[in-house]
Each structure stands twice: as structure tokens, then as C-alpha cells.
Design a protein around this motif. Structure first.
Motif, PDB file in Angstrom:
ATOM      1  N   GLY A  70     -48.824 -25.130  16.720  1.00  0.00           N
ATOM      2  CA  GLY A  70     -49.904 -25.918  17.306  1.00  0.00           C
ATOM      3  C   GLY A  70     -50.488 -26.874  16.298  1.00  0.00           C
ATOM      4  O   GLY A  70     -50.617 -26.553  15.129  1.00  0.00           O
ATOM      5  N   THR A 116     -55.688 -20.518  17.658  1.00  0.00           N
ATOM      6  CA  THR A 116     -55.253 -19.337  18.398  1.00  0.00           C
ATOM      7  C   THR A 116     -56.469 -18.657  19.024  1.00  0.00           C
ATOM      8  O   THR A 116     -57.436 -18.381  18.321  1.00  0.00           O
ATOM      9  CB  THR A 116     -54.559 -18.347  17.437  1.00  0.00           C
ATOM     10  OG1 THR A 116     -53.498 -19.032  16.764  1.00  0.00           O
ATOM     11  CG2 THR A 116     -53.986 -17.154  18.173  1.00  0.00           C
ATOM     12  N   ILE A 160     -43.809 -18.772  24.281  1.00  0.00           N
ATOM     13  CA  ILE A 160     -43.860 -20.232  24.146  1.00  0.00           C
ATOM     14  C   ILE A 160     -42.798 -20.766  23.177  1.00  0.00           C
ATOM     15  O   ILE A 160     -42.836 -21.935  22.799  1.00  0.00           O
ATOM     16  CB  ILE A 160     -45.277 -20.733  23.754  1.00  0.00           C
ATOM     17  CG1 ILE A 160     -45.763 -20.084  22.465  1.00  0.00           C
ATOM     18  CG2 ILE A 160     -46.274 -20.467  24.876  1.00  0.00           C
ATOM     19  CD1 ILE A 160     -47.100 -20.666  21.976  1.00  0.00           C
ATOM     20  N   GLU A 219     -56.098 -13.601  22.093  1.00  0.00           N
ATOM     21  CA  GLU A 219     -54.675 -13.451  21.759  1.00  0.00           C
ATOM     22  C   GLU A 219     -54.526 -12.637  20.471  1.00  0.00           C
ATOM     23  O   GLU A 219     -53.692 -11.725  20.384  1.00  0.00           O
ATOM     24  CB  GLU A 219     -54.032 -14.838  21.587  1.00  0.00           C
ATOM     25  CG  GLU A 219     -52.545 -14.786  21.284  1.00  0.00           C
ATOM     26  CD  GLU A 219     -51.963 -16.146  20.888  1.00  0.00           C
ATOM     27  OE1 GLU A 219     -52.567 -17.192  21.198  1.00  0.00           O
ATOM     28  OE2 GLU A 219     -50.903 -16.155  20.237  1.00  0.00           O
ATOM     29  N   LYS A 253     -56.761 -24.169  22.564  1.00  0.00           N
ATOM     30  CA  LYS A 253     -56.836 -22.699  22.590  1.00  0.00           C
ATOM     31  C   LYS A 253     -56.912 -22.185  24.028  1.00  0.00           C
ATOM     32  O   LYS A 253     -56.295 -21.183  24.373  1.00  0.00           O
ATOM     33  CB  LYS A 253     -58.049 -22.216  21.793  1.00  0.00           C
ATOM     34  CG  LYS A 253     -57.841 -22.299  20.302  1.00  0.00           C
ATOM     35  CD  LYS A 253     -58.766 -21.360  19.553  1.00  0.00           C
ATOM     36  CE  LYS A 253     -60.101 -22.002  19.288  1.00  0.00           C
ATOM     37  NZ  LYS A 253     -60.952 -21.130  18.444  1.00  0.00           N
ATOM     38  N   ASP A 293     -46.588 -30.041  22.495  1.00  0.00           N
ATOM     39  CA  ASP A 293     -45.977 -28.706  22.463  1.00  0.00           C
ATOM     40  C   ASP A 293     -44.926 -28.617  23.569  1.00  0.00           C
ATOM     41  O   ASP A 293     -45.256 -28.584  24.758  1.00  0.00           O
ATOM     42  CB  ASP A 293     -47.097 -27.686  22.660  1.00  0.00           C
ATOM     43  CG  ASP A 293     -46.584 -26.272  22.847  1.00  0.00           C
ATOM     44  OD1 ASP A 293     -45.356 -26.057  22.847  1.00  0.00           O
ATOM     45  OD2 ASP A 293     -47.432 -25.378  23.017  1.00  0.00           O
ATOM     46  N   ARG A 321     -55.670 -23.696  26.657  1.00  0.00           N
ATOM     47  CA  ARG A 321     -54.304 -23.840  27.189  1.00  0.00           C
ATOM     48  C   ARG A 321     -53.438 -22.647  26.790  1.00  0.00           C
ATOM     49  O   ARG A 321     -52.735 -22.051  27.607  1.00  0.00           O
ATOM     50  CB  ARG A 321     -53.704 -25.152  26.659  1.00  0.00           C
ATOM     51  CG  ARG A 321     -52.242 -25.369  26.968  1.00  0.00           C
ATOM     52  CD  ARG A 321     -51.745 -26.706  26.391  1.00  0.00           C
ATOM     53  NE  ARG A 321     -50.307 -26.846  26.565  1.00  0.00           N
ATOM     54  CZ  ARG A 321     -49.406 -26.321  25.727  1.00  0.00           C
ATOM     55  NH1 ARG A 321     -49.798 -25.623  24.679  1.00  0.00           N
ATOM     56  NH2 ARG A 321     -48.111 -26.478  25.969  1.00  0.00           N
ATOM     57  N   LYS A 322     -53.527 -22.280  25.510  1.00  0.00           N
ATOM     58  CA  LYS A 322     -52.694 -21.193  25.003  1.00  0.00           C
ATOM     59  C   LYS A 322     -53.077 -19.849  25.644  1.00  0.00           C
ATOM     60  O   LYS A 322     -52.217 -19.046  25.998  1.00  0.00           O
ATOM     61  CB  LYS A 322     -52.831 -21.117  23.475  1.00  0.00           C
ATOM     62  CG  LYS A 322     -51.547 -20.673  22.807  1.00  0.00           C
ATOM     63  CD  LYS A 322     -51.620 -20.729  21.296  1.00  0.00           C
ATOM     64  CE  LYS A 322     -50.508 -19.879  20.709  1.00  0.00           C
ATOM     65  NZ  LYS A 322     -50.862 -19.304  19.407  1.00  0.00           N
TER      66      LYS A 322
END
Lengths: 357, 357
Positions: free
Chosen positions: B234, A134, B221, A138, B343, B289, B345-346
Motif C-alpha cells: 500500500g 493497515t 489481496i 486487521e 485503510k 493496488d 478499503r482494505k
């Protein structure tokens, strides 16, 4: 068949369903530490213990064993749906056809920690500080919003030997948004029974927190009561209207109570010079809520406003006065509309719109 | 001695500790419906059943019986620390001296609901829509912050026959912040087993929700996988770098890949006119994902980017390009730095700072 099972924190808070499902399984898969916790329940079964970080291996293994026709229990600590194995398993199981999954919920770390701290929860957020998958940005965004919203915040995975930056950011967020006196409960499960500590955030140092800790950050009305951390859920104490209060609010309703300090009063300033006197008697008495400094006189059934002077602050009076004039149509409403009055009190304490109750 | 006991949602998720504490108690106090749920465990004991809304009476009664020397179990559904009896009891117990309290945590409604929906939780908030003692403005502030922060949101007490306004506000908040396609899981405990439904917020109507429902609002997501609601936690799929991808990123690292659409390419536009081609091959492949539209080809162990074209959108490319250039020092980093890449990407999917991972 795969049972994804939360075994709680200890035997006491393990569920009946978890015990039964484990007993009925052929294969038990999990992180070593959790398997050790249920050793007596898994005698004679095939056991696959793996280390931390092998989540995918464990999930794949559970699927293979299940496809071979075995009943599998995949073990998580706490609740498998809260930072546990359920999400990973569901992501991976979509590779395959015909694997049946049942999730057994459990007592999660935040529930366990709260039970040892007292009753710190009301509306709350649960946020993991693990930045392995994470982004830090975020995590920080979530922390800031949750604290700004006045949610109680439960922290999972607060720190590890190699991950300290998220913890530092977390502490800074609390300092920035709540100030240095914000209360934080720490429950350390390396001890049995766990060790519960309450600190102000200014005293939250890295040496008193480890990866087996769960933290609970109080909101703006959370208080410490002896060694417990309490967030009032609120309740209505029925009580008659005191004669002096009745007299005051009769004048108030007649428009005879001026706004601000009443320097003509013989007793002024009974608290401090500059105090506001609009509410000489508290319209919420007894509130029964220690968040502003009152407390029960033990054994007497008397609410004592001992350290509460919130009501005489300019800020409080300016928030309360107009909505209170709208709510009170007659003095009896101090009793009859107590629920609404307590909501008004809360709105002003929490800086939300006092006209939208 | 007062045991404040969470009995979960049903017998299966009741804890061993709760059963034992009830067995060892002289007096059992609780809301009728919950006492009925444990009738077989309380035979021969003194039982005090009260209606909803009598929380203070129940707490006072527990204290009186305890002061008389009896062992009392005060029963809550779910977890007594989550919108249950623990807070009220601690508030009232401070009136008295020498009352010992122990809280037995339980499986709360959000954990139960999640287990029936699949695995919808990651970082989350739990918010009650009951405005009996909580200002509407406070509830709405919490909802807005939690949704803005991209927390999953679990909703307690969503609606009742007389309280509909908080539910309407809730729906409007989700529409405003998440848009009409936001996924909401509804678990209705009036059925046994409970009925789990997944709807888009635009289809969330008052007739499909009642006071026995728990709602789980997905984050940006969260996706639906067959009849399950999943938020990916993830995980890293180890995979070799495909030859075509290797060639592309060698050029990328040499500065030979232009920014934006590549209209000189023989295949342009392979997706749509205007697509960006910076990442002709996905640097995150396989992400595993489904949030962006990919999925496993069942039984083949092949990740299929079927409905994912996020990577070719201007917005995504503008977020990803510069941080990716910083992360990739050599092509092997597509494999070696997979955690960091995921990370990144997220961060771009969730609109947080892609340079702060």
C-alpha cells in the motif's frame, strides 16, 4: 536496472551479493540512516538520501535513473521483501515498460533479533504493528489467530511516539490468550551490540520498547535458559529403559494400572494430594525439553525432572492415556517409538488432537 | 567457542560475518550438502560432515571440540534460527558448563524464495510441514489459523518421498479457506538459479513440489503481475479530485445519493444489472493496488480501473457506506484523508471491522 538491496542490520550480516551490487551501481537511493550505514561502500557514486515516509519518491527516482540507463541500488534495511522497498517498487514499476528489477534478500530483523535472544523460533508469524496503512482491526485479527495457533510471533514496528494504540492492543491480546507469564524477547537495535531482554508480558511496559525494537513472543513451550529464550525444536535422546519403568509399563500393558490417584501406594502422594498415578514413571524420559521444567544436570549427562510434574496432572493424563495405550504394543516401544511418543507429548502440551500425530 | 552459522542459500546471499567466522574457525561441522557449498572456504581445516538427521551428533561433536579449546563453526543452510541447528544446539549445550555460543543469522529460505517470486510478503507465517517431531494436528491447526488470519504463509519442508500426508492436508486447508484460485508461489532450489513458478492451488500437484521447494501462499489481496507474485504493501498516490467525482460526493454529503442500484440513471446498468451505485465514482481513486483488478496504463501515469468492479457489489457497498459517511466531512477529505480511506478499503476487502481503523 534496479537492484533492491537488503543490507541487513549491520556490516556483519550484510550479504556478499549486496556489497557487490552496491559496488557495481552508479546511483544509490535510500533512507538517510541506511545510506549512512554503508557510507564507505558508496564513495564517488550519486547518492539520493531521503527521509522516512518518502518511499514512493525513492521508488520513482530509482525508476527514472534506471530509465536513463544507470544501474541503481535501492537500499532497504534488513530484507527488502519484509516490510521493505520491494513491494512498493513492484507496485510502481508496473507504470513503466522495460525496467529490470532484481531483489537481493537480506537478514531480516526477526532473524537478527532471534540470534541475539538464543533460539526462540519454531513455526512463527511476523506481524507489523504499524497501522499507517493497515486497519487496526486487521492487525488485531492477525495477532489473535497467530497466538491462538501457538505460533511464535515476531513483532515489527512495535511502537512510535505517535502510535501507541497498536502496542496496547498487542499486549492485551497476549494477556488474553497466553496469560500474564508469557515470555517476550525484546531486541533493541539503538544499542550496538543490540540489547536483548526477556520479560513476562505482565512486565511489558511502553518505556522499555521503542521503534528500533523487534519483539519475539514465545509459544506455549518456549522457556528461558539462563539469559536465552529457547523454543525446543525437539530431538530424540536414545536411552535404555530403566528397570522400574519397565516393571510399571509391563503392568500398564496388562491393564493392571488403575486410572487416577493411587492412594494404596506407600509413597502416595509423592508430589501432591490429588495427583494422578497412571504414569508413575515418565514414558517420555528423557525428553530433553525444559519446557515442562526438567533440565540437564550439568556435566553428568543426566536428565533431571526437577520441576516437571505435568505428567501427574489430571488434564495431562486424560489426554495421554488412551493414545499411549494405542502406541505401546510392548514395553520396548518406549524406546523404539520414541519419536511418536514425543509427538504425543507435544500434542497434549499444545492442546491439539493426540490421536492425529 | 561455537559459531552457529547460517550460510544462506548460495554464495551471493552468504553474510560477511559468516565468511569471517568460518575463516577463523579450526573445525567445521555440518550436513554434507552444506559443507560442499563452502568447500573453498574450509581448506586445511578439520571437517566433520554428517548426513541429514544426525543433528544431535553434530551438536554434541561441536560441543566436544569446543570443550577441547577449538573454535568450531556449526553450519546450517539459510538461517540457523529457522528450522536450523540453533535450537538443537541450545537444548543440548545446557548439559555442559562454559560453552560459549554465537549465532550468525542468515538469509532464510522464505526470504530467498520471495526475492525470486517478486514481493509476495506482508504480514506472514512460516510453517514447516515436517511431521517427524511435530504432530499433524499441530501443523494443521497452525495452517488453518494462519490462512484464516489472512497472513501470507511460507511453507518449509513441503514434501518428501515418504512424507506426503502433511502436503495433502496443507492443500486441503488452502482449498477450504482460500478457495481454488488462491495463488501459490513455488521456488525450487534444485535448479540454479532457482525455478520460480506461480500456480493456483487447484493446480498444485505433488509432482511439481519436492523437498528443495519453498512455497509462498498469497493472502486475499495478493496478485500476479506478469511473472511476479505481489502483495501490495500500500502507498498513497496524491491526486486531484476529478470534477465528476467532486459533484457526486457533494451530493453524497448532502444525503442525495440513494443506497443501492440507481435505475433512474441514464447509464444504468453501466456494469451489470443489480449493481449498486452509491459510489458512482470511486472514493479511493487512484488506489494503485492491482488486487481488485485495476492497473497502470504503462508510460501514461494513468490508473485504469479496467477489471475492478468491486465497488459496485452489494457486499462492498454495505461494508463501506456508513464508515465512509463518518470519515468524509467535506469533499476535500477524498484527498486529505486518503490514508484513512485506503485503510477503510482494505478493511472491507479483508472482512475486518471497517469502524476500527
Amino acid at each position: 536496472m534496479i537492484n533492491v538491496i537488503g543490507i541487513g542490520q549491520n556490516r556483519e550480516n550484510m550479504t556478499l551479493g549486496a556489497v557487490k551490487a552496491i559496488e557495481e551501481s552508479d546511483v544509490i537511493i535510500g533512507y538517510k540512516k541506511y545510506i549512512n550505514q554503508i557510507e564507505d561502500l558508496v564513495l564517488g557514486k550519486e547518492i539520493i538520501k531521503k527521509g522516512m515516509g518518502d518511499e514512493i519518491y525513492r521508488a520513482e527516482m530509482a525508476i527514472q535513473k534506471s530509465l536513463e540507463g544507470q544501474t541503481v541500488s535501492l537500499i532497504s534495511s534488513g530484507d527488502p521483501g519484509v516490510f521493505g522497498m520491494a513491494n512498493v517498487l513492484y507496485q510502481i514499476v508496473s507504470k513503466y515498460d522495460g525496467v529490470e528489477v532484481k531483489v537481493y534478500p537480506g537478514v531480516s530483523a526477526l532473524n537478527y533479533a532471534s540470534s541475539h535472544l538464543g533460539a526462540p523460533l519454531h513455526d512463527f508469524a511476523a506481524i507489523s504493528l504499524s497501522n499507517i496503512l493497515t486497519p487496526l482491526s486487521e492487525i488485531e485479527k492477525k495477532l489473535r489467530h497467530a497466538l491462538e495457533a501457538n505460533l511464535i510471533v515476531a513483532i515489527y514496528n512495535p511502537i512510535s511516539k505517535t502510535r501507541k494504540e497498536p502496542f496496547r492492543r498487542f499486549k492485551q491480546c497476549v494477556l488474553d490468550i497466553k496469560g500474564e507469564n508469557a515470555l517476550i524477547g525484546i531486541v533493541d537495535s539503538t544499542y550496538e551490540p543490540p540489547k536483548a531482554t526477556i520479560v513476562e508480558v505482565k512486565n511489558l511496559t511502553e518505556d522499555i520498547v521503542n521503534m528500533s525494537c523487534t519483539l519475539i513472543v514465545g509459544n506455549d513451550i518456549t522457556y528461558q535458559q539462563e539469559d536465552k529464550l529457547i523454543t525446543p525444536r525437539g530431538y530424540v535422546i536414545r536411552s535404555d529403559i530403566h528397570e522400574l519403568s519397565r516393571n510399571h509399563y509391563e503392568k500398564f500393558l496388562n491393564g493392571e494400572i488403575a486410572h487416577g490417584p493411587n492412594r494404596d501406594c506407600d509413597y502416595y502422594p509423592c508430589h501432591w494430594d490429588g495427583q494422578y498415578c497412571d504414569f508413575c514413571y515418565c514414558p517420555f524420559y528423557p525428553c530433553g525439553d525444559s519446557a515442562t521444567g526438567g533440565e540437564w544436570i550439568k556435566g553428568k549427562n543426566v536428565w533431571n525432572c526437577k520441576d516437571c510434574n505435568w505428567l501427574h496432572k489430571k488434564e495431562a493424563v486424560e489426554c495421554l492415556r488412551e493414545p499411549l495405550e494405542n502406541i505401546l504394543e510392548e514395553v520396548e516401544d518406549l524406546k523404539a517409538k520414541k519419536k511418536t511418543l514425543l509427538k504425543l507429548r507435544k500434542a497434549c502440551l499444545l492442546h491439539v488432537d493426540p490421536n492425529d500425530l
